[in-house]
Design an enzyme around this catalytic site. Structure first.
Site, PDB file in Angstrom:
ATOM      1  N   ASP A 208     134.177  73.126   0.382  1.00  0.00           N
ATOM      2  CA  ASP A 208     133.567  72.262   1.394  1.00  0.00           C
ATOM      3  C   ASP A 208     133.214  73.035   2.659  1.00  0.00           C
ATOM      4  OD1 ASP A 208     133.696  70.031  -0.196  1.00  0.00           O
ATOM      5  OD2 ASP A 208     135.536  69.251   0.689  1.00  0.00           O
TER       6      ASP A 208
ATOM      7  N   GLU B  96     132.929  63.446  -4.683  1.00  0.00           N
ATOM      8  CA  GLU B  96     134.175  63.527  -3.941  1.00  0.00           C
ATOM      9  C   GLU B  96     134.539  62.116  -3.468  1.00  0.00           C
ATOM     10  OE1 GLU B  96     134.970  66.370  -0.941  1.00  0.00           O
ATOM     11  OE2 GLU B  96     134.229  68.102  -2.072  1.00  0.00           O
TER      12      GLU B  96
ATOM     13  N   HIS C 238     141.894  81.727   7.039  1.00  0.00           N
ATOM     14  CA  HIS C 238     141.965  80.274   6.892  1.00  0.00           C
ATOM     15  C   HIS C 238     143.183  79.809   6.094  1.00  0.00           C
ATOM     16  CE1 HIS C 238     139.561  76.734   7.889  1.00  0.00           C
ATOM     17  NE2 HIS C 238     139.951  76.199   6.765  1.00  0.00           N
TER      18      HIS C 238
END
Length: 531
Positions: free
Chosen positions: A164, A280, A94
């Site tokens: 997340d 957030e 990622h």
């Protein structure tokens, strides 16, 4: 014997096909149970990452380790090699700018099999081992956080701090920091680790913690893979909640939005009943993006029109908050949430609420991923830019970037939320602004080949450069999270007063610059310079 024959074949094929100037007997001395693969499927997969920005960089081979010892033997061979080769650990792939790639060495595929060959011997890395009474879990460095969660939930426990997106490897996030909306309260993931097993650039396997090899322990956390490969991590746990009340409210005034965010994170020392568990937020500069993959929360039952909310400068701000609870305390959750919301100054009648199981909340981004994959919109270039912005300059950033450079078009979520610096251990290698409160601003854009200039990779990449140039000219001292630089001086500036220690420890634990060369911090040494 079968393993050695397979390894011999792989190395000979590697030498013929790519011209590796490496004596095969050096790798044959490994005696590993893992497979060193040159299977085209493995090599191709290891040559790419989520960013798709750097182009394919095929490694010479891919290793599928079954243990810490496998990793140590490979790195030790690289360290002692007469010709030298680099070693890069790869989790779920990622990274954005090729950080886990190496064109002149071996990729260690820590998170399962990415290609067609898998593990030759049938052995696999160790499964998570839980210590319920002590409230920690030992996990393989390539374990994905989603699997850590599944293992710990069987005992009613869960890690405290998250990212997340849960389909990331433990070693990967701990090499950066690991942040999400819980960081204001528990700190990043690197602040919730008790112990590590690390393979150094010399091939040494070290166990490190606050008490044992403590300098290595803190250096590796947030160390971008420069000092060692994390093969085991001992993660702190807490009792897992059962459900989450997930709330979003809208603001048209930036100063009001940030004031409320900063107020909420200031409650971190309060009892659980008097604070949210997750804080957030994100920026909405394009009406179409109010229902994008990050903000589909609003749709279809809560349709929102930006124009009807009178945004200031064409921009809206969404505060995203969540409160964990158990079914046994469900009777008090409404009162606790209402008490906290009364102290905020969001746009009246812009409260959007949902309630869901804890696992579904944590795994929310993966559900969006599946939708994007079905539309062919996941495996596209991702010119992401993640910045830590000091609190004192966040209003300037809003004016210059959100209301300036971005215009009214973007192609992905823009996250913004504050964190408390005292939740970060200054001894780690992670770098943050030198203020008590700082913000993450994450421009998570996707480049699309749809004919719209503002969605093109070139446009978005140039816009990222423009944002960084604006910060420099405006005196906004940002620090990149998941940093990417191309010059030595940029890295020195990034680490600031941590650079001298960073360099010293690199020379101590990876003197040949074997590890994580894709970060482009240090240049691997050749044999001539080594001698």
């Amino acid at each position: 014997m079968a393993t050695k024959l397979l390894l011999t074949f792989a190395i000979c094929r590697l030498i013929v096909t790519v011209g590796l100037t490496l004596d095969p007997t050096e790798l044959l001395l490994l005696g590993v149970d893992a497979q060193l693969s040159v299977d085209p499927t493995d090599v191709k997969a290891a040559s790419l990452d989520f960013g798709l920005l750097t182009g394919a960089q095929p490694p010479l081979a891919v290793m599928h380790p079954a243990s810490s010892q496998d990793v140590a033997q490979l790195v030790k061979a690289a360290y002692g090699s007469n010709f030298g080769f680099t070693v890069s650990a790869r989790g779920h792939g990622h990274s954005i700018n090729g950080q886990a790639q190496t064109a002149n060495g071996v990729v260690v595929q820590m998170s399962g099999s990415i290609g067609g060959s898998g593990v030759a011997s049938g052995r696999k890395p160790p499964y998570p081992r839980l210590w319920p009474q002590e409230r920690f879990v030992d996990v393989w460095g390539g374990e994905l956080w989603i699997d850590v969660l599944r293992s710990t939930l069987q005992h009613g426990l869960a890690p405290k701090s998250w990212t997340d997106y849960l389909y990331l490897s433990v070693g990967g996030t701990l090499s950066n920091a690991g942040i999400s909306g819980q960081a204001f309260n528990h700190g990043p993931q690197i602040s919730n680790v008790h112990e590590l097993d690390v393979v150094t650039g010399k091939g040494e396997l070290l166990t490190c913690s606050e008490e044992q090899n403590s300098e290595m322990f803190h250096a590796v956390l947030g160390g971008l893979g420069q000092f060692g490969i994390i093969t085991r991590a001992r993660i702190s746990l807490e009792p897992a909640p059962q459900r989450v009340r997930w709330i979003r409210v809208l603001y048209s005034n930036f100063s009001t939005f940030t004031r409320d965010q900063e107020y909420l994170i200031s409650l971190h020392e309060q009892p659980a009943s008097q604070k949210f568990d997750y804080v957030e937020g994100f920026v909405i500069v394009d009406e179409g993006l109010i229902n994008n993959w990050r903000s589909s929360f609003f749709s279809p039952h809560n349709p929102v029109k930006i124009s009807s909310l009178e945004p200031n400068g064409g921009v809206l701000y969404c505060l995203e908050i969540a409160k964990n609870y158990h079914e046994s305390t469900a009777s008090t959750i409404d009162q606790e949430v209402e008490s906290l919301l009364k102290k905020l100054n969001f746009i009246p009648a812009s409260v959007f609420t949902t309630d869901m199981p804890y696992v579904d909340f944590l795994d929310r981004v993966h559900k969006a991923e599946l939708k994007l994959r079905s539309k062919g919109l996941w495996e596209v270039p991702h010119p992401w830019l993640n910045l830590f912005v000091p609190k004192s300059k966040i209003a300037d950033f809003d004016k210059g970037v959100f209301k300036g450079i971005l215009g009214n078009k973007t192609s992905g979520p823009i996250l913004i939320y504050p964190m408390n610096k005292n939740k970060w251990d200054h001894r780690s290698s992670a770098v943050t602004p030198d203020e008590d409160v700082f913000y993450l601003v994450a421009l998570l854009r996707s480049a699309l080949d749809n004919g719209e200039e503002t969605h093109s990779l070139e446009y978005l990449t140039n816009q990222n450069r423009q944002i960084l140039r604006f910060c420099d000219e405006a005196g906004i001292t940002v620090k990149q999270y998941l940093p990417h630089y191309t010059t030595h001086q940029e890295w020195v500036d990034h680490f600031g007063n941590k650079w001298d220690r960073f360099y010293r420890l690199k020379m101590e634990f990876d003197p040949r610059h074997i590890l994580a060369s894709g970060q482009q911090i240090f240049t691997p040494t050749n044999m001539a310079s080594w001698q």
